[in-house]
Write an enzyme that holds these catalytic residues in place. Structure first.
Site, PDB file in Angstrom:
ATOM      1  N   ASP A  42       0.819  -1.220   0.000  1.00  0.00           N
ATOM      2  CA  ASP A  42       0.000   0.000   0.000  1.00  0.00           C
ATOM      3  C   ASP A  42       0.853   1.271   0.000  1.00  0.00           C
ATOM      4  O   ASP A  42       0.687   2.152   0.858  1.00  0.00           O
ATOM      5  CB  ASP A  42      -0.921   0.026   1.236  1.00  0.00           C
ATOM      6  CG  ASP A  42      -1.681  -1.276   1.435  1.00  0.00           C
ATOM      7  OD1 ASP A  42      -2.058  -1.897   0.424  1.00  0.00           O
ATOM      8  OD2 ASP A  42      -1.896  -1.666   2.597  1.00  0.00           O
ATOM      9  N   GLU A 258     -11.257  -0.062  -3.304  1.00  0.00           N
ATOM     10  CA  GLU A 258     -10.431   0.523  -2.243  1.00  0.00           C
ATOM     11  C   GLU A 258      -9.261   1.263  -2.894  1.00  0.00           C
ATOM     12  O   GLU A 258      -9.146   1.324  -4.117  1.00  0.00           O
ATOM     13  CB  GLU A 258      -9.921  -0.565  -1.283  1.00  0.00           C
ATOM     14  CG  GLU A 258      -9.047  -1.615  -1.931  1.00  0.00           C
ATOM     15  CD  GLU A 258      -8.697  -2.777  -0.998  1.00  0.00           C
ATOM     16  OE1 GLU A 258      -9.196  -2.848   0.138  1.00  0.00           O
ATOM     17  OE2 GLU A 258      -7.920  -3.656  -1.439  1.00  0.00           O
TER      18      GLU A 258
END
Ligand code: FUB
Length: 360
Positions: A42, A258
């Site tokens: 991420d 997301e």
């Protein structure tokens, strides 16, 4: 879940000392992991003080966390992260510094578990680290911590941002100095279980939304001048198709799941995100930071592992995609951050990249 075939998974040592910076692993424009001392995912990349800083999740090994009260009906319990480590480098291809722990869950008064994908921002001489974690009621909230240094250590505010929920905060500061937070994630990210800002652990599943309804959308909120709170209540971002219709809930290859990220290119706003179960990074463009946005296409084809989460940054005149995959570990929840050059065509369309690592 997608299965990838890799004949030999590299055996790597990921013990990593949490207390001292380490330098030495070279970044690689061909896509080698930025660091292998620890697992990272991420990646939110920014240029601060002329240097590239990457704010990743710090994936850790261990059994999935228990699905017990108040963390009932959770998904993503294998993602059990407890702290943040920052990476930095002068340039892509140069040595990478793995900085000591920037923020530990024990130093966040309200956080109980699962420190997921973070981001960072700079304003008025202060660096801000934004991060999601579950509170003691089992709800994801978004916290903020501050530092005088881009690598931390960061000091957490005692409470999460008022009105925050779900996961994957990313903060974009426009040319006029105004900053916006984009956030949200489905399934384990709880976006679908939070209605009018109230989290209901027994709330709907993503699949409960009728196929023809508009898909769930990322949220956006302008930040206050001190960067510590939302200046307005978050609202859903509109993502439309080429005919101006909202992307539908059953449009699995284009709908938001997301990892929302905002960047600006030639005066246009580019909202990019993960499609979750179809494993793409895609993007939509618009004329305003809060939308609406029109779907444009894919940035990244599926990589090894279920998740895909990225950031886009310009350094020294070149654009870069930071992303992560599970190729080294063979486990979806143990990932490595990588980087690849990002290109636009003459009309400003991003060229699709395939960074999947084929069978060796
Ligand atoms: O790393 C935990 C979660 O997995 C992130 O918050 C999501 O974006 C996905 O990458």
């Amino acid at each position: 879940m997608k299965t990838f075939v890799t004949a030999s998974l590299a055996a790597v040592s990921l013990a990593g000392c949490a207390h001292a910076p380490s330098t030495g692993t070279a970044t690689d424009a061909a896509g080698a992991p930025l660091v292998t001392e620890i697992f990272t995912a991420d990646p939110s990349a920014h240029v601060f003080e002329g240097r590239l800083y990457v704010y990743p999740s710090h994936d850790i090994e261990g059994p999935a966390l228990p699905d017990i009260a108040p963390f009932l009906n959770s998904q993503g319990n294998a993602f059990r992260m407890r702290d943040y480590r920052v990476l930095s480098m002068d340039r892509v291809g140069g040595p990478v510094t793995l900085h000591p722990v920037a923020l530990d869950i024990d130093d966040v008064p309200w956080a109980a578990r699962q420190m997921w994908a973070p981001d960072a921002a700079f304003k008025n001489g202060t660096y801000y680290l934004y991060f999601p974690a579950k509170d003691r009621q089992g709800a994801f909230r978004i916290g903020v911590a501050t530092s005088s240094s881009p690598a931390g250590p960061f000091t957490a505010r005692p409470e999460p941002i008022k009105g925050s929920f779900s996961i994957d905060p990313s903060v974009f500061t426009d040319d006029d100095g105004r900053s916006y937070m984009y956030f949200g994630g489905l399934s384990g990210g709880q976006l679908q279980k939070t209605v009018n800002g109230v989290f209901n652990p027994d709330g709907p599943r993503e699949a409960d939304r009728a196929p023809h309804e508009p898909a769930y959308a990322p949220m956006v909120a302008p930040m206050t001048g001190d960067m510590l709170e939302f200046a307005e209540a978050p609202r859903a971002v509109e993502i439309l198709d080429a005919k101006g219709q909202p992307i539908r809930a059953d449009d699995a290859e284009r709908r938001f799941f997301e990892a929302a990220w905002m960047h600006k290119y030639r005066g246009k706003y580019y909202l990019s995100y993960s499609t979750g179960g179809t494993h793409y990074i895609v993007y939509a463009t618009g004329d305003y930071p809060q939308g609406p946005f029109t779907y444009q296409g894919r940035i990244l084809e599926p990589v090894a592992g279920w998740t895909t989460h990225h950031s886009i940054v310009q350094k020294d005149g070149k654009w870069w995609l930071f992303y992560a995959d599970s190729q080294l570990s063979g486990k979806t929840w143990l990932r490595n951050v990588r980087v690849a050059p990002l290109e636009y065509d003459r009309e400003g369309r991003i060229k699709t990249m395939d960074r999947s690592i084929k069978a060796m």
